[in-house]
Motif scaffolding. Structure first.
Motif, PDB file in Angstrom:
ATOM      1  N   HIS A 145       1.049   5.099   0.101  1.00 11.72           N
ATOM      2  CA  HIS A 145       0.325   6.327   0.443  1.00 11.72           C
ATOM      3  C   HIS A 145       1.163   7.500  -0.054  1.00 11.72           C
ATOM      4  N   ILE A 183      -4.036   6.529  -2.352  1.00  9.53           N
ATOM      5  CA  ILE A 183      -3.364   5.290  -1.954  1.00  9.53           C
ATOM      6  C   ILE A 183      -3.350   4.376  -3.168  1.00  9.53           C
ATOM      7  N   ARG A 212       3.702  -1.387   3.489  1.00  5.56           N
ATOM      8  CA  ARG A 212       3.128  -0.033   3.385  1.00  5.56           C
ATOM      9  C   ARG A 212       4.255   0.968   3.356  1.00  5.56           C
ATOM     10  N   ALA A 230       0.870  -1.179   0.000  1.00  5.62           N
ATOM     11  CA  ALA A 230       0.000   0.000   0.000  1.00  5.62           C
ATOM     12  C   ALA A 230       0.906   1.228   0.000  1.00  5.62           C
ATOM     13  N   THR A 256       4.433   5.208   3.379  1.00  2.00           N
ATOM     14  CA  THR A 256       3.750   6.496   3.458  1.00  2.00           C
ATOM     15  C   THR A 256       4.822   7.571   3.508  1.00  2.00           C
TER      16      THR A 256
END
Length: 132
Positions: free
Chosen positions: A31, A37, A115, A29, A117
Motif C-alpha cells: 500500500h 495497492i 502487507r 500487498a 503500508t
C-alpha cells in the motif's frame, strides 16, 4: 516476527533490494502512500527500482512495535533523503534534501511480510523540496 521487520529495514538502509524482497511473501500487498495497492513481489521490486532512481534515503530513529501474536507490526522512523530525479507529478528535482517522519504497518505470516503500508506527510515533503 519483528525480526523480519528489522531485517527489512536493515536491508533498506543498506540499499539491498534483494534483502528486502527476501522478507516478503510472493503475494505481498504494498500500500503505497498516496498511491495504488501493488500486489506481488515483482510489483514491489519495480517500485523499489523507481524509488532508487528518484530518491536516496536512509532511515533513522527506527522503533518497531509488534502485536502480541506476531502477525502484525508497525514501525516509526525518520526518512532522511535526497531528491535525485524528478518524479512524475511532483516538483522538479535538483538534489534537494528532506527529513520526514514516517510510519509503516505490516502483516506477517510464516516469517514473511504479507502487507506493507507506509504513510508520510506528502505536503510536508513537497514544501521541503520546493524550498530546497
Amino acid at each position: 516476527m519483528s525480526e523480519t521487520v528489522k531485517t527489512y529495514f536493515t536491508a533498506f538502509n543498506a540499499g539491498d533490494v534483494h534483502g528486502m524482497l527476501a522478507c516478503l511473501s510472493d503475494d505481498v500487498a504494498h500500500h503505497v502512500n498516496e498511491g495504488q495497492i501493488r500486489i506481488g513481489i515483482d510489483q514491489f521490486a519495480a517500485f523499489c527500482a523507481h524509488m532508487n532512481r528518484c530518491y536516496k534515503e536512509h532511515l533513522t530513529d527506527i522503533v518497531v512495535f509488534e502485536a502480541e501474536n506476531g502477525t502484525r507490526a508497525a514501525a516509526e522512523f525518520v526518512v532522511n533523503g535526497t531528491y535525485l530525479q524528478t518524479d512524475e507529478g511532483l516538483p522538479e528535482a535538483h538534489g534537494q534534501t528532506y527529513r520526514l517522519p514516517a510510519g509503516s504497518f505490516f502483516d506477517l505470516k510464516d516469517g514473511k511480510i504479507t502487507r506493507v503500508t507506509t504513510f508520510y506527510n506528502l505536503a510536508d515533503w513537497t514544501k521541503q523540496v520546493s524550498n530546497g
